[in-house]
Design a protein around this motif. Structure first.
Motif, PDB file in Angstrom:
ATOM      1  N   HIS A   1      -3.171 -13.526  -0.481  1.00 41.33           N
ATOM      2  CA  HIS A   1      -4.393 -13.306  -1.244  1.00 41.33           C
ATOM      3  C   HIS A   1      -4.271 -12.177  -2.282  1.00 41.33           C
ATOM      4  O   HIS A   1      -4.654 -12.333  -3.438  1.00 41.33           O
TER       5      HIS A   1
ATOM      6  N   ASP B   1     -14.208 -19.924  -1.163  1.00 35.07           N
ATOM      7  CA  ASP B   1     -14.958 -20.593  -0.093  1.00 35.07           C
ATOM      8  C   ASP B   1     -16.464 -20.385  -0.197  1.00 35.07           C
ATOM      9  O   ASP B   1     -17.197 -20.670   0.746  1.00 35.07           O
TER      10      ASP B   1
ATOM     11  N   GLU C   1     -19.434 -13.112  10.337  1.00 35.44           N
ATOM     12  CA  GLU C   1     -18.254 -13.565  11.084  1.00 35.44           C
ATOM     13  C   GLU C   1     -18.436 -13.289  12.573  1.00 35.44           C
ATOM     14  O   GLU C   1     -19.439 -12.714  12.980  1.00 35.44           O
TER      15      GLU C   1
ATOM     16  N   PHE D   1      -7.320 -16.599   6.306  1.00 35.14           N
ATOM     17  CA  PHE D   1      -6.736 -15.346   6.744  1.00 35.14           C
ATOM     18  C   PHE D   1      -6.481 -15.425   8.235  1.00 35.14           C
ATOM     19  O   PHE D   1      -7.398 -15.402   9.031  1.00 35.14           O
TER      20      PHE D   1
ATOM     21  N   ALA E   1      -2.143 -13.127  -5.161  1.00 33.88           N
ATOM     22  CA  ALA E   1      -2.830 -14.144  -5.966  1.00 33.88           C
ATOM     23  C   ALA E   1      -3.834 -13.470  -6.904  1.00 33.88           C
ATOM     24  O   ALA E   1      -3.892 -13.777  -8.101  1.00 33.88           O
TER      25      ALA E   1
ATOM     26  N   LYS F   1      -2.265 -12.036   8.996  1.00 31.50           N
ATOM     27  CA  LYS F   1      -2.482 -11.641   7.599  1.00 31.50           C
ATOM     28  C   LYS F   1      -3.482 -10.497   7.521  1.00 31.50           C
ATOM     29  O   LYS F   1      -3.344  -9.598   6.695  1.00 31.50           O
TER      30      LYS F   1
ATOM     31  N   PRO G   1     -11.088 -20.430   7.931  1.00 32.24           N
ATOM     32  CA  PRO G   1     -10.635 -19.225   7.243  1.00 32.24           C
ATOM     33  C   PRO G   1      -9.128 -19.276   7.059  1.00 32.24           C
ATOM     34  O   PRO G   1      -8.411 -19.735   7.939  1.00 32.24           O
TER      35      PRO G   1
ATOM     36  N   ASP H   1     -13.913 -15.230  -3.924  1.00 32.92           N
ATOM     37  CA  ASP H   1     -13.238 -16.177  -3.036  1.00 32.92           C
ATOM     38  C   ASP H   1     -13.662 -17.596  -3.361  1.00 32.92           C
ATOM     39  O   ASP H   1     -14.755 -17.834  -3.876  1.00 32.92           O
TER      40      ASP H   1
ATOM     41  N   PRO I   1      -8.576 -16.766  -5.965  1.00 35.69           N
ATOM     42  CA  PRO I   1      -7.418 -17.154  -5.170  1.00 35.69           C
ATOM     43  C   PRO I   1      -7.775 -18.316  -4.257  1.00 35.69           C
ATOM     44  O   PRO I   1      -8.875 -18.367  -3.727  1.00 35.69           O
TER      45      PRO I   1
ATOM     46  N   GLN J   1     -18.115 -17.736  -0.121  1.00 32.65           N
ATOM     47  CA  GLN J   1     -18.687 -16.603   0.619  1.00 32.65           C
ATOM     48  C   GLN J   1     -19.199 -15.574  -0.379  1.00 32.65           C
ATOM     49  O   GLN J   1     -20.160 -14.870  -0.100  1.00 32.65           O
TER      50      GLN J   1
HETATM   51  N1  UDP Z   1      -6.450 -17.005   0.317  1.00 32.32           N
HETATM   52  C1  UDP Z   1      -5.279 -17.059  -0.446  1.00 32.32           C
HETATM   53  N2  UDP Z   1      -4.082 -16.902   0.169  1.00 32.32           N
HETATM   54  C2  UDP Z   1      -3.967 -16.673   1.514  1.00 32.32           C
HETATM   55  C3  UDP Z   1      -5.160 -16.579   2.276  1.00 32.32           C
HETATM   56  C4  UDP Z   1      -6.380 -16.737   1.636  1.00 32.32           C
HETATM   57  O1  UDP Z   1      -5.338 -17.262  -1.652  1.00 32.32           O
HETATM   58  O2  UDP Z   1      -2.860 -16.541   2.006  1.00 32.32           O
HETATM   59  C5  UDP Z   1      -7.751 -17.196  -0.356  1.00 32.32           C
HETATM   60  C6  UDP Z   1      -8.648 -18.229   0.273  1.00 32.32           C
HETATM   61  O3  UDP Z   1      -8.400 -19.521  -0.238  1.00 32.32           O
HETATM   62  C7  UDP Z   1     -10.026 -17.729  -0.098  1.00 32.32           C
HETATM   63  C8  UDP Z   1      -9.848 -16.224  -0.118  1.00 32.32           C
HETATM   64  O4  UDP Z   1      -8.449 -15.993  -0.245  1.00 32.32           O
HETATM   65  O5  UDP Z   1     -10.428 -18.163  -1.380  1.00 32.32           O
HETATM   66  C9  UDP Z   1     -10.374 -15.565   1.128  1.00 32.32           C
HETATM   67  O6  UDP Z   1      -9.806 -16.166   2.267  1.00 32.32           O
HETATM   68  P1  UDP Z   1     -10.628 -16.418   3.593  1.00 32.32           P
HETATM   69  O7  UDP Z   1     -11.926 -17.058   3.276  1.00 32.32           O
HETATM   70  O8  UDP Z   1      -9.741 -17.118   4.562  1.00 32.32           O
HETATM   71  O9  UDP Z   1     -10.836 -14.928   4.078  1.00 32.32           O
HETATM   72  P2  UDP Z   1     -12.106 -14.305   4.817  1.00 32.32           P
HETATM   73  O10 UDP Z   1     -13.300 -14.688   4.017  1.00 32.32           O
HETATM   74  O11 UDP Z   1     -12.097 -14.882   6.165  1.00 32.32           O
HETATM   75  O12 UDP Z   1     -11.806 -12.839   4.777  1.00 32.32           O
END
Ligand code: UDP
Ligand code: MG
Length: 309
Positions: free
Chosen positions: A71, A93, A124, A203, A74, A207, A201, A91, A7, A95
């Protein structure tokens, strides 16, 4: 074949490196693969980059939502169009390191159907770490199914599990919960989660709150029983108080009454709010709107529709 489901919401800074890392990691898998990236309504150049990927290599496919659907939707869309014998959700990013996928595949070949990653250490900020910890523990207490602590959506699932997930009609999808609910042979793999490679981020706090509420209200009806327990406790206490006052000939002070009235008012509002959460979810389910709307695709045939199954 392995399908990678990724996603993506405004991830232009991360995509080029993600591409390289996946190509590099895939050399170790020695398995054919496809990548389905879901552009969840990005407004940066995410889609243009995905087009370049697809022109370079047709194994890189993509779906583009008409707006931001979130997310979990997706991921669900990616799994719905996945053609692989298994799917890996990660993900964009970085991570969730593509290098870890090799260990997932090994476990899959041993016969496990669900292999999920357990985060050893969160990098985080303090607030997020504590909130996650508390959330998973509350969920663990409230829910009958055991959703593993500190595991996110980073996982590999077998075709059997993908098919079951795709057949679940729920609108409000908490994928890691559904994954645990489905069963099969599951195993967790510990890994150290990286920090986000670039960008902010995606999120937001809101969310995250929605995700947490989905987890709790879709997997437990214990909050509905709060009213019953609270009612019982209050009835029992007032009954005892009544007896006490009867024998003591006590005159009740007005401010006590005020406190009791406020307490009861608060308790009633709380219970109404909990009821509201469930009714809102029922309303959402019965409307049965499409879970997502697809605006564009790259290399994916979207003839079959989720809702019309
Ligand atoms: N993402 C998405 N839609 C959303 C928010 C996030 O597709 O509305 C995707 C984002 O691009 C990433 C993954 O979900 O690939 C995780 O998001 P994020 O890194 O912001 O979350 P965290 O790692 O902080 O939980
Ligand atoms: Mg992230």
């Amino acid at each position: 074949m392995i399908t990678l489901v990724i996603p993506c919401f405004n991830e232009q800074e991360n995509l080029p490196l993600l591409y390289e890392k996946i190509i590099k990691a895939a050399e170790e898998w020695k398995e054919p693969f496809e990548v389905i990236i879901i552009d969840d309504g990005s407004n940066d150049s995410t889609w243009e980059i995905l087009k370049q990927f697809h022109t370079k290599d047709v194994r890189w496919k993509a779906l583009r939502f008409s707006r931001n659907f979130g997310h979990q939707k997706a991921i669900s869309a990616g799994l719905f169009y996945a053609g692989g014998d298994c799917a890996v959700i990660l993900d964009a990013d970085l991570q969730d390191s593509p290098g870890e996928v090799r260990r997932f595949i090994e476990k899959w070949k041993e016969g496990y159907e669900v292999i999920y990653a357990i985060r050893l250490k969160r990098k985080e900020n303090f607030f997020k770490r504590v909130s996650y910890k508390i959330f998973y523990r509350i969920l663990g207490c409230l829910s009958d199914i055991k959703i593993p602590y500190d595991s996110g959506d980073f996982c590999l699932i077998d075709r059997k599990v993908i098919d079951v997930l795709n057949s679940i009609r729920e609108q409000d999808r908490f994928v890691r919960g559904l994954r645990a609910w489905i069963g099969f042979r599951q195993v967790g793999i510990k890994y150290e989660r990286n920090i986000r490679h670039a960008g902010k981020p995606k999120f937001t706090l809101r969310k995250l709150k929605n995700l947490a509420f989905s987890g709790i209200f879709s997997f437990s009806i214990v909050p509905l029983q709060i009213a019953t327990y609270l009612g019982l406790i209050i009835c029992a206490t007032t009954f005892l108080l009544a007896i006490f006052y009867f024998f003591k000939h006590f005159s009740v002070q007005p401010h006590y009454i005020l406190i009791i009235a406020f307490f009861l008012g608060g308790a009633q509002l709380l219970c109404l709010g909990v009821l509201g959460e469930y009714i809102g979810r029922i309303y959402n389910e019965v409307r049965n709107r499409p879970l997502w709307i697809i605006r564009d695709t790259l290399g994916i045939n979207i003839k079959k529709h989720f809702n019309s199954l």
